[in-house]
Design an enzyme around this catalytic site. Structure first.
Site, PDB file in Angstrom:
ATOM      1  N   HIS A  84      43.665  45.759  34.551  1.00  0.00           N
ATOM      2  CA  HIS A  84      42.345  46.311  34.842  1.00  0.00           C
ATOM      3  C   HIS A  84      41.882  47.138  33.656  1.00  0.00           C
ATOM      4  O   HIS A  84      42.688  47.831  33.044  1.00  0.00           O
ATOM      5  CB  HIS A  84      42.379  47.226  36.077  1.00  0.00           C
ATOM      6  N   LYS A 108      48.624  45.707  36.304  1.00  0.00           N
ATOM      7  CA  LYS A 108      48.639  45.482  37.751  1.00  0.00           C
ATOM      8  C   LYS A 108      50.037  45.052  38.218  1.00  0.00           C
ATOM      9  O   LYS A 108      50.913  44.738  37.407  1.00  0.00           O
ATOM     10  CB  LYS A 108      47.591  44.415  38.104  1.00  0.00           C
ATOM     11  N   GLU A 154      36.892  56.703  36.391  1.00  0.00           N
ATOM     12  CA  GLU A 154      38.201  56.136  36.743  1.00  0.00           C
ATOM     13  C   GLU A 154      39.345  56.957  36.162  1.00  0.00           C
ATOM     14  O   GLU A 154      40.381  57.126  36.814  1.00  0.00           O
ATOM     15  CB  GLU A 154      38.274  54.677  36.263  1.00  0.00           C
ATOM     16  N   TYR A 210      38.291  50.529  44.086  1.00  0.00           N
ATOM     17  CA  TYR A 210      37.566  49.269  44.253  1.00  0.00           C
ATOM     18  C   TYR A 210      36.363  49.393  45.186  1.00  0.00           C
ATOM     19  O   TYR A 210      35.847  48.381  45.669  1.00  0.00           O
ATOM     20  CB  TYR A 210      38.523  48.176  44.740  1.00  0.00           C
ATOM     21  N   ASN A 232      45.379  38.629  37.791  1.00  0.00           N
ATOM     22  CA  ASN A 232      44.880  38.687  36.408  1.00  0.00           C
ATOM     23  C   ASN A 232      45.427  39.854  35.591  1.00  0.00           C
ATOM     24  O   ASN A 232      44.861  40.226  34.562  1.00  0.00           O
ATOM     25  CB  ASN A 232      43.353  38.584  36.366  1.00  0.00           C
TER      26      ASN A 232
END
Ligand code: DAT
Ligand code: MG
Length: 149
Positions: A115, A9, A126, A49, A112
């Site tokens: 992913h 990310k 995905e 998302y 965080n």
């Protein structure tokens, strides 16, 4: 053979941790079959998302994932989804075990670092959302017999 979409990310890229994060999946024994450095568009973020659309943190999540470039990857292996998620650690870095990416490198759920797909079906979905078929590389890894029985 399972496949998982892994994203470093924007915080991982901005902090110069992309190599560190990629190396952990590589050392684990997962096999890299796709990789690109990219800026996620608003439209792609909303699709990716979509399952979280009704959650209170949805807008922040989309803003975060589009806030800078990411490294998007496809990693392959037996039980790749579970193996990758174990390597990532719990969603909230504050609760993630030491030794995991989030437990070693992160502090907050909204930063965080990484992913990973959460089921084989979502892995397929995905991977197809982020990669064209001709961006997936079919290759033989020399050391495979030392990783796979
Ligand atoms: P994961 O990324 O471990 O698969 P998830 O799919 O449940 O976790 O949620 C997607 C992302 O949304 C997650 O990486 C961080 C954010 N998120 C999840 N739960 C949250 C919460 N309660 N508050 C703020 N952000 C949250
Ligand atoms: Mg998830």
């Amino acid at each position: 053979m399972e496949r998982t979409l892994i994203l470093v990310k924007p915080d991982g890229v901005q902090r110069g941790l992309a190599g560190e994060i990629i190396g952990r999946f590589e050392r684990r024994g997962l096999k890299l079959v796709g990789m690109k450095f990219m800026q996620i568009s608003q439209a792609l973020a909303e699709q990716h998302y979509g399952v979280h659309k009704e959650r209170p943190f949805y807008n922040d999540l989309v803003a975060y994932i589009t806030s800078g470039p990411v490294v998007a990857m496809v990693w392959e292996g037996k039980d790749a989804i579970n193996a990758a998620r174990a390597t990532m650690g719990a969603t909230n870095p504050a609760a993630a075990a030491p030794g995991t990416i989030r437990g070693d490198l992160g502090m907050e759920i909204g930063r965080n670092l990484v992913h990973g797909s959460d089921s084989p079906q979502n892995g397929v979905k995905e991977v197809n959302l982020f990669f064209n078929a001709d961006e997936i590389v079919d290759w033989n890894r020399g050391g495979d017999k030392w990783i796979k029985e």
